[in-house]
Write a protein that holds these residues in place. Structure first.
Motif, PDB file in Angstrom:
ATOM      1  N   CYS A 182      77.330  51.734  31.918  1.00  0.00           N
ATOM      2  CA  CYS A 182      78.101  50.504  32.076  1.00  0.00           C
ATOM      3  C   CYS A 182      77.154  49.333  32.346  1.00  0.00           C
ATOM      4  O   CYS A 182      76.280  49.427  33.217  1.00  0.00           O
ATOM      5  CB  CYS A 182      79.065  50.622  33.246  1.00  0.00           C
ATOM      6  SG  CYS A 182      80.196  52.019  33.181  1.00  0.00           S
ATOM      7  N   PHE A 183      77.333  48.271  31.606  1.00  0.00           N
ATOM      8  CA  PHE A 183      76.623  46.999  31.748  1.00  0.00           C
ATOM      9  C   PHE A 183      75.183  47.038  31.227  1.00  0.00           C
ATOM     10  O   PHE A 183      74.507  46.010  31.239  1.00  0.00           O
ATOM     11  CB  PHE A 183      76.637  46.479  33.199  1.00  0.00           C
ATOM     12  CG  PHE A 183      77.980  46.580  33.874  1.00  0.00           C
ATOM     13  CD1 PHE A 183      79.113  46.010  33.298  1.00  0.00           C
ATOM     14  CD2 PHE A 183      78.127  47.252  35.075  1.00  0.00           C
ATOM     15  CE1 PHE A 183      80.356  46.109  33.913  1.00  0.00           C
ATOM     16  CE2 PHE A 183      79.359  47.355  35.699  1.00  0.00           C
ATOM     17  CZ  PHE A 183      80.485  46.777  35.122  1.00  0.00           C
ATOM     18  N   MET A 184      74.690  48.176  30.769  1.00  0.00           N
ATOM     19  CA  MET A 184      73.308  48.247  30.292  1.00  0.00           C
ATOM     20  C   MET A 184      73.207  47.582  28.923  1.00  0.00           C
ATOM     21  O   MET A 184      74.018  47.831  28.035  1.00  0.00           O
ATOM     22  CB  MET A 184      72.835  49.692  30.216  1.00  0.00           C
ATOM     23  CG  MET A 184      71.349  49.837  29.959  1.00  0.00           C
ATOM     24  SD  MET A 184      70.864  51.559  30.182  1.00  0.00           S
ATOM     25  CE  MET A 184      69.107  51.429  29.858  1.00  0.00           C
ATOM     26  N   ASN A 185      72.192  46.745  28.757  1.00  0.00           N
ATOM     27  CA  ASN A 185      72.033  45.916  27.563  1.00  0.00           C
ATOM     28  C   ASN A 185      70.838  46.420  26.757  1.00  0.00           C
ATOM     29  O   ASN A 185      69.694  46.171  27.118  1.00  0.00           O
ATOM     30  CB  ASN A 185      71.837  44.455  27.994  1.00  0.00           C
ATOM     31  CG  ASN A 185      71.739  43.505  26.834  1.00  0.00           C
ATOM     32  OD1 ASN A 185      72.043  43.840  25.696  1.00  0.00           O
ATOM     33  ND2 ASN A 185      71.290  42.292  27.123  1.00  0.00           N
ATOM     34  N   VAL A 186      71.140  47.148  25.675  1.00  0.00           N
ATOM     35  CA  VAL A 186      70.094  47.757  24.849  1.00  0.00           C
ATOM     36  C   VAL A 186      70.239  47.258  23.409  1.00  0.00           C
ATOM     37  O   VAL A 186      70.930  47.883  22.596  1.00  0.00           O
ATOM     38  CB  VAL A 186      70.160  49.297  24.907  1.00  0.00           C
ATOM     39  CG1 VAL A 186      69.033  49.916  24.074  1.00  0.00           C
ATOM     40  CG2 VAL A 186      70.081  49.786  26.343  1.00  0.00           C
ATOM     41  N   PRO A 187      69.617  46.120  23.074  1.00  0.00           N
ATOM     42  CA  PRO A 187      69.652  45.649  21.686  1.00  0.00           C
ATOM     43  C   PRO A 187      68.854  46.595  20.782  1.00  0.00           C
ATOM     44  O   PRO A 187      67.826  47.140  21.179  1.00  0.00           O
ATOM     45  CB  PRO A 187      68.982  44.276  21.748  1.00  0.00           C
ATOM     46  CG  PRO A 187      68.983  43.889  23.187  1.00  0.00           C
ATOM     47  CD  PRO A 187      68.946  45.170  23.956  1.00  0.00           C
ATOM     48  N   VAL A 188      69.361  46.766  19.563  1.00  0.00           N
ATOM     49  CA  VAL A 188      68.715  47.622  18.569  1.00  0.00           C
ATOM     50  C   VAL A 188      68.444  46.795  17.321  1.00  0.00           C
ATOM     51  O   VAL A 188      69.341  46.119  16.804  1.00  0.00           O
ATOM     52  CB  VAL A 188      69.611  48.838  18.228  1.00  0.00           C
ATOM     53  CG1 VAL A 188      68.942  49.706  17.165  1.00  0.00           C
ATOM     54  CG2 VAL A 188      69.917  49.657  19.474  1.00  0.00           C
ATOM     55  N   ASP A 189      67.218  46.832  16.829  1.00  0.00           N
ATOM     56  CA  ASP A 189      66.860  46.139  15.597  1.00  0.00           C
ATOM     57  C   ASP A 189      67.502  46.885  14.423  1.00  0.00           C
ATOM     58  O   ASP A 189      67.253  48.080  14.235  1.00  0.00           O
ATOM     59  CB  ASP A 189      65.339  46.093  15.439  1.00  0.00           C
ATOM     60  CG  ASP A 189      64.917  45.303  14.226  1.00  0.00           C
ATOM     61  OD1 ASP A 189      65.045  45.841  13.092  1.00  0.00           O
ATOM     62  OD2 ASP A 189      64.464  44.158  14.386  1.00  0.00           O
ATOM     63  N   GLY A 190      68.292  46.183  13.642  1.00  0.00           N
ATOM     64  CA  GLY A 190      69.023  46.816  12.553  1.00  0.00           C
ATOM     65  C   GLY A 190      68.167  47.283  11.404  1.00  0.00           C
ATOM     66  O   GLY A 190      68.618  48.083  10.588  1.00  0.00           O
ATOM     67  N   VAL A 191      66.938  46.807  11.299  1.00  0.00           N
ATOM     68  CA  VAL A 191      66.058  47.201  10.211  1.00  0.00           C
ATOM     69  C   VAL A 191      65.134  48.334  10.646  1.00  0.00           C
ATOM     70  O   VAL A 191      65.072  49.388  10.026  1.00  0.00           O
ATOM     71  CB  VAL A 191      65.243  46.000   9.695  1.00  0.00           C
ATOM     72  CG1 VAL A 191      64.258  46.439   8.620  1.00  0.00           C
ATOM     73  CG2 VAL A 191      66.186  44.933   9.149  1.00  0.00           C
ATOM     74  N   SER A 192      64.403  48.128  11.743  1.00  0.00           N
ATOM     75  CA  SER A 192      63.406  49.115  12.167  1.00  0.00           C
ATOM     76  C   SER A 192      64.002  50.213  13.051  1.00  0.00           C
ATOM     77  O   SER A 192      63.426  51.282  13.179  1.00  0.00           O
ATOM     78  CB  SER A 192      62.272  48.425  12.928  1.00  0.00           C
ATOM     79  OG  SER A 192      62.742  47.962  14.189  1.00  0.00           O
ATOM     80  N   GLY A 193      65.152  49.914  13.691  1.00  0.00           N
ATOM     81  CA  GLY A 193      65.729  50.869  14.640  1.00  0.00           C
ATOM     82  C   GLY A 193      65.100  50.770  16.016  1.00  0.00           C
ATOM     83  O   GLY A 193      65.490  51.502  16.921  1.00  0.00           O
ATOM     84  N   ALA A 194      64.122  49.871  16.187  1.00  0.00           N
ATOM     85  CA  ALA A 194      63.489  49.705  17.495  1.00  0.00           C
ATOM     86  C   ALA A 194      64.529  49.234  18.505  1.00  0.00           C
ATOM     87  O   ALA A 194      65.418  48.441  18.183  1.00  0.00           O
ATOM     88  CB  ALA A 194      62.346  48.713  17.409  1.00  0.00           C
TER      89      ALA A 194
END
Length: 193
Positions: free
Chosen positions: A133-145
């Motif tokens: 809950c509330f954790m912010n984990v952006p993911v790069d849509g190209v590299s998957g990083a």
């Protein structure tokens, strides 16, 4: 409303039809949440099945958290934040050793959950990826990083879950500095219904 002290955790039962409200009282604090079917604790929330059925990685109001047996255990019925993580495992001694280089690591959310869930017959190896809950984990849509950014939650923000089964719930105030923008704060929760 009960509060979970910083860098600790708890476990409790939640009956079918009850609601669990998880609140970030001070802002930018993550809460790792687990749910097990009380009738058979081998059935537990599943990141893989939930994300597969939702066809996305960011879950919010209206989304359901499925079990490893494809049954709905929880449904998100209200959400002030809209950004939570269901990819990363609970932080642990190994997290702090490997990622942070700690020589005397904290036991982390994993250790806190293991201790809190033990009275319910849940062994450490049964602890899966938590709904963070509330954790912010952006993911790069190209590299998957992926990266861990500060939570978007502000003081008083909450997320509400509806139980679709009788559950055992584990809940923490996360112990990882990276997840909580470098500080540790409590998490509050209440059961309704």
């Amino acid at each position: 409303m009960p509060e979970i002290a910083p860098r600790s955790g708890t476990a409790f039962t939640l009956d079918r039809g009850q609601r669990l409200v998880v609140t970030d009282p001070r802002g930018e604090q993550v809460a790792d949440l687990l749910a097990f079917n009380r009738a058979d604790v081998a059935e537990v929330i599943s990141s893989g099945r939930t994300l597969d059925y939702a066809s996305r990685i960011y879950l919010s109001t209206g989304d359901k958290l499925y079990s490893n047996r494809s049954n709905i255990l929880l449904e998100i019925v209200a959400d002030d934040v809209g950004r939570h993580d269901f990819l990363l495992t609970p932080c642990s001694r190994d997290t702090f050793r490997i990622i942070y280089g700690d020589t005397n690591p904290h036991r982390g959310c994993f250790g806190n959950l293991a201790e809190a869930l033990a009275p319910y017959g849940i062994e450490p190896d049964a602890i899966p990826v938590a709904f963070n809950c509330f954790m912010n984990v952006p993911v790069d849509g190209v590299s998957g990083a992926l990266r861990v950014d500060p939570p978007l939650s502000k003081a008083g923000d909450s997320i509400t879950f509806l139980a679709h089964a009788d559950l055992v719930v584990g809940l923490t105030a996360c112990s990882a500095p990276q997840s909580n923008n470098g500080s540790f704060k409590p998490i509050a929760y209440r059961i309704e219904g």
